[in-house]
Design a protein around this motif. Sequence first.
Motif, PDB file in Angstrom:
ATOM      1  N   SER A  37       0.830  -1.209   0.000  1.00 47.21           N
ATOM      2  CA  SER A  37       0.000   0.000   0.000  1.00 47.21           C
ATOM      3  C   SER A  37       0.860   1.254   0.000  1.00 47.21           C
ATOM      4  O   SER A  37       0.578   2.220  -0.726  1.00 47.21           O
ATOM      5  CB  SER A  37      -0.922   0.002   1.227  1.00 47.21           C
ATOM      6  OG  SER A  37      -1.823  -1.074   1.198  1.00 47.21           O
ATOM      7  N   LYS A  38       1.914   1.231   0.794  1.00 48.20           N
ATOM      8  CA  LYS A  38       2.797   2.398   0.870  1.00 48.20           C
ATOM      9  C   LYS A  38       3.502   2.642  -0.463  1.00 48.20           C
ATOM     10  O   LYS A  38       3.612   3.789  -0.918  1.00 48.20           O
ATOM     11  CB  LYS A  38       3.835   2.189   1.981  1.00 48.20           C
ATOM     12  CG  LYS A  38       4.748   3.377   2.191  1.00 48.20           C
ATOM     13  CD  LYS A  38       5.692   3.138   3.349  1.00 48.20           C
ATOM     14  CE  LYS A  38       6.626   4.326   3.569  1.00 48.20           C
ATOM     15  NZ  LYS A  38       7.554   4.100   4.705  1.00 48.20           N
ATOM     16  N   LEU A  39       3.972   1.577  -1.104  1.00 47.92           N
ATOM     17  CA  LEU A  39       4.660   1.728  -2.386  1.00 47.92           C
ATOM     18  C   LEU A  39       3.720   2.235  -3.471  1.00 47.92           C
ATOM     19  O   LEU A  39       4.105   3.067  -4.303  1.00 47.92           O
ATOM     20  CB  LEU A  39       5.289   0.398  -2.816  1.00 47.92           C
ATOM     21  CG  LEU A  39       6.507  -0.058  -2.009  1.00 47.92           C
ATOM     22  CD1 LEU A  39       6.950  -1.445  -2.450  1.00 47.92           C
ATOM     23  CD2 LEU A  39       7.655   0.939  -2.160  1.00 47.92           C
ATOM     24  N   ILE A  40       2.492   1.741  -3.483  1.00 49.16           N
ATOM     25  CA  ILE A  40       1.508   2.206  -4.457  1.00 49.16           C
ATOM     26  C   ILE A  40       1.247   3.702  -4.267  1.00 49.16           C
ATOM     27  O   ILE A  40       1.182   4.472  -5.227  1.00 49.16           O
ATOM     28  CB  ILE A  40       0.191   1.410  -4.336  1.00 49.16           C
ATOM     29  CG1 ILE A  40       0.420  -0.042  -4.778  1.00 49.16           C
ATOM     30  CG2 ILE A  40      -0.906   2.052  -5.170  1.00 49.16           C
ATOM     31  CD1 ILE A  40      -0.753  -0.952  -4.485  1.00 49.16           C
ATOM     32  N   GLU A  41       1.124   4.105  -3.023  1.00 49.50           N
ATOM     33  CA  GLU A  41       0.892   5.523  -2.724  1.00 49.50           C
ATOM     34  C   GLU A  41       2.058   6.376  -3.214  1.00 49.50           C
ATOM     35  O   GLU A  41       1.859   7.437  -3.831  1.00 49.50           O
ATOM     36  CB  GLU A  41       0.705   5.705  -1.218  1.00 49.50           C
ATOM     37  CG  GLU A  41       0.375   7.118  -0.789  1.00 49.50           C
ATOM     38  CD  GLU A  41      -1.060   7.502  -1.097  1.00 49.50           C
ATOM     39  OE1 GLU A  41      -1.363   8.700  -1.004  1.00 49.50           O
ATOM     40  OE2 GLU A  41      -1.863   6.604  -1.430  1.00 49.50           O
ATOM     41  N   ARG A  42       3.280   5.921  -2.967  1.00 52.03           N
ATOM     42  CA  ARG A  42       4.456   6.688  -3.385  1.00 52.03           C
ATOM     43  C   ARG A  42       4.532   6.768  -4.907  1.00 52.03           C
ATOM     44  O   ARG A  42       4.859   7.825  -5.465  1.00 52.03           O
ATOM     45  CB  ARG A  42       5.719   6.053  -2.809  1.00 52.03           C
ATOM     46  CG  ARG A  42       5.848   6.225  -1.307  1.00 52.03           C
ATOM     47  CD  ARG A  42       6.940   5.350  -0.731  1.00 52.03           C
ATOM     48  NE  ARG A  42       8.256   5.691  -1.272  1.00 52.03           N
ATOM     49  CZ  ARG A  42       9.345   4.944  -1.047  1.00 52.03           C
ATOM     50  NH1 ARG A  42       9.272   3.845  -0.304  1.00 52.03           N
ATOM     51  NH2 ARG A  42      10.503   5.315  -1.579  1.00 52.03           N
ATOM     52  N   ARG A  43       4.209   5.661  -5.577  1.00 50.61           N
ATOM     53  CA  ARG A  43       4.237   5.673  -7.039  1.00 50.61           C
ATOM     54  C   ARG A  43       3.147   6.576  -7.596  1.00 50.61           C
ATOM     55  O   ARG A  43       3.367   7.301  -8.575  1.00 50.61           O
ATOM     56  CB  ARG A  43       4.081   4.246  -7.575  1.00 50.61           C
ATOM     57  CG  ARG A  43       4.110   4.162  -9.113  1.00 50.61           C
ATOM     58  CD  ARG A  43       5.365   4.772  -9.663  1.00 50.61           C
ATOM     59  NE  ARG A  43       5.374   4.806 -11.114  1.00 50.61           N
ATOM     60  CZ  ARG A  43       6.032   5.700 -11.839  1.00 50.61           C
ATOM     61  NH1 ARG A  43       6.737   6.653 -11.244  1.00 50.61           N
ATOM     62  NH2 ARG A  43       5.987   5.665 -13.158  1.00 50.61           N
ATOM     63  N   TRP A  44       1.968   6.539  -6.972  1.00 49.43           N
ATOM     64  CA  TRP A  44       0.872   7.385  -7.419  1.00 49.43           C
ATOM     65  C   TRP A  44       1.253   8.858  -7.306  1.00 49.43           C
ATOM     66  O   TRP A  44       0.812   9.695  -8.102  1.00 49.43           O
ATOM     67  CB  TRP A  44      -0.384   7.094  -6.586  1.00 49.43           C
ATOM     68  CG  TRP A  44      -1.606   7.771  -7.121  1.00 49.43           C
ATOM     69  CD1 TRP A  44      -2.167   8.925  -6.659  1.00 49.43           C
ATOM     70  CD2 TRP A  44      -2.420   7.354  -8.215  1.00 49.43           C
ATOM     71  NE1 TRP A  44      -3.279   9.252  -7.395  1.00 49.43           N
ATOM     72  CE2 TRP A  44      -3.453   8.292  -8.363  1.00 49.43           C
ATOM     73  CE3 TRP A  44      -2.383   6.260  -9.089  1.00 49.43           C
ATOM     74  CZ2 TRP A  44      -4.434   8.194  -9.342  1.00 49.43           C
ATOM     75  CZ3 TRP A  44      -3.360   6.154 -10.067  1.00 49.43           C
ATOM     76  CH2 TRP A  44      -4.367   7.104 -10.185  1.00 49.43           C
ATOM     77  N   ASN A  45       2.117   9.182  -6.357  1.00 47.70           N
ATOM     78  CA  ASN A  45       2.580  10.556  -6.172  1.00 47.70           C
ATOM     79  C   ASN A  45       3.759  10.902  -7.071  1.00 47.70           C
ATOM     80  O   ASN A  45       4.323  11.997  -6.962  1.00 47.70           O
ATOM     81  CB  ASN A  45       2.950  10.799  -4.711  1.00 47.70           C
ATOM     82  CG  ASN A  45       1.716  10.839  -3.815  1.00 47.70           C
ATOM     83  OD1 ASN A  45       0.644  11.282  -4.233  1.00 47.70           O
ATOM     84  ND2 ASN A  45       1.857  10.355  -2.590  1.00 47.70           N
ATOM     85  N   GLY A  46       4.151   9.966  -7.932  1.00 49.92           N
ATOM     86  CA  GLY A  46       5.150  10.262  -8.954  1.00 49.92           C
ATOM     87  C   GLY A  46       6.549   9.771  -8.698  1.00 49.92           C
ATOM     88  O   GLY A  46       7.439   9.957  -9.533  1.00 49.92           O
ATOM     89  N   GLU A  47       6.811   9.152  -7.548  1.00 48.02           N
ATOM     90  CA  GLU A  47       8.167   8.702  -7.248  1.00 48.02           C
ATOM     91  C   GLU A  47       8.601   7.638  -8.257  1.00 48.02           C
ATOM     92  O   GLU A  47       7.831   6.750  -8.603  1.00 48.02           O
ATOM     93  CB  GLU A  47       8.234   8.142  -5.825  1.00 48.02           C
ATOM     94  CG  GLU A  47       9.646   7.954  -5.322  1.00 48.02           C
ATOM     95  CD  GLU A  47       9.697   7.726  -3.821  1.00 48.02           C
ATOM     96  OE1 GLU A  47      10.728   7.225  -3.346  1.00 48.02           O
ATOM     97  OE2 GLU A  47       8.711   8.061  -3.122  1.00 48.02           O
ATOM     98  N   PRO A  48       9.829   7.720  -8.758  1.00 51.41           N
ATOM     99  CA  PRO A  48      10.278   6.790  -9.798  1.00 51.41           C
ATOM    100  C   PRO A  48      10.258   5.332  -9.333  1.00 51.41           C
ATOM    101  O   PRO A  48      10.605   5.026  -8.188  1.00 51.41           O
ATOM    102  CB  PRO A  48      11.713   7.236 -10.085  1.00 51.41           C
ATOM    103  CG  PRO A  48      11.766   8.658  -9.640  1.00 51.41           C
ATOM    104  CD  PRO A  48      10.835   8.753  -8.458  1.00 51.41           C
ATOM    105  N   MET A  49       9.865   4.449 -10.239  1.00 48.46           N
ATOM    106  CA  MET A  49       9.856   3.022  -9.931  1.00 48.46           C
ATOM    107  C   MET A  49      11.235   2.534  -9.506  1.00 48.46           C
ATOM    108  O   MET A  49      11.368   1.674  -8.633  1.00 48.46           O
ATOM    109  CB  MET A  49       9.366   2.227 -11.145  1.00 48.46           C
ATOM    110  CG  MET A  49       7.867   2.289 -11.373  1.00 48.46           C
ATOM    111  SD  MET A  49       6.912   1.467 -10.061  1.00 48.46           S
ATOM    112  CE  MET A  49       7.449  -0.234 -10.278  1.00 48.46           C
ATOM    113  N   ALA A  50      12.274   3.059 -10.138  1.00 47.57           N
ATOM    114  CA  ALA A  50      13.628   2.596  -9.818  1.00 47.57           C
ATOM    115  C   ALA A  50      13.968   2.817  -8.351  1.00 47.57           C
ATOM    116  O   ALA A  50      14.634   1.984  -7.721  1.00 47.57           O
ATOM    117  CB  ALA A  50      14.649   3.309 -10.706  1.00 47.57           C
TER     118      ALA A  50
END
Length: 276
Positions: free
Chosen positions: A57-70
């Motif tokens: 859940s935390k990773l999805i939230e961070r990705r949704w906010n634009g943080e790079p997948m790498a």
Amino acid sequence: MTTAIAAGSTLGALQIKPLLGPLENRMLLSHVLGLSRVQLITQSERVLSSDEAAQLSKLIERRWNGEPMAYLVGQREFYGLPFYVDPSVLIPRPDTELIVELAIEKLPPAGRALDMGTGSGAIAIALAHTRPEAKVTALDVSTAALAVARRNADANQVKLDLITSNWYDALGDQRFDIIVANPPYIASGDIHLSQGDLRFEPIGALTDHLDGLSALRCIVQGAARHLAPRGWLLMEHGYDQAEAVRALLNDAGYGEVQSWQDLAGIARVSGGQAGT
């Protein structure tokens, strides 16, 4: 946006596709669970624990906010090799593979190469992996970046000399057959710095906070003291800087000055050869 993945969900029943693309979904699941793509399919009935659900859940939230997948998964492939990355280093990009190919071509047998501002070590490690007989040195002013480069050198089983240095300051009288660099070349105030992945990458590795050419000038001006006769200096630069970089090289007396295009047809690397 807040997204919560429920503990007790099975892999096959997860409904996160609308939030991210299927590839990114799979990458995050693989990272959290330590499973390959095939294992995700064959273990579709696996139940997420509370910790796994919270982490996802935390990773999805961070990705949704634009943080790079790498940065989220801690890895990016470059030149066919895996590289650990974190926010202390730039994310290696396919465009930069051009300077590796040129360095491989121009480095003499058992030659000496220097990578300036190495960051994750991508250029130096790719070069050392392809040319294991070469002596490759990499430097960076950031000790955090050098720690990442050391981790990547060890993981890819290459020998690399790492030096903490502000450009040439700590090199003494060392000379090299080739010097390569991917320095900060984005001009201060460039709109791209506030867009996409660049928002999360180390600002000092992206921009010189001036006109985008100050680091390139420094590299050109100092290279003569550290290049062997007929040695090459190769520098990656911005899409619109090739002419200016060639002018710097010509003014400094380099021969064979030219630019090379990346796969998109953009002049991405410029360089020249030192005299005798």
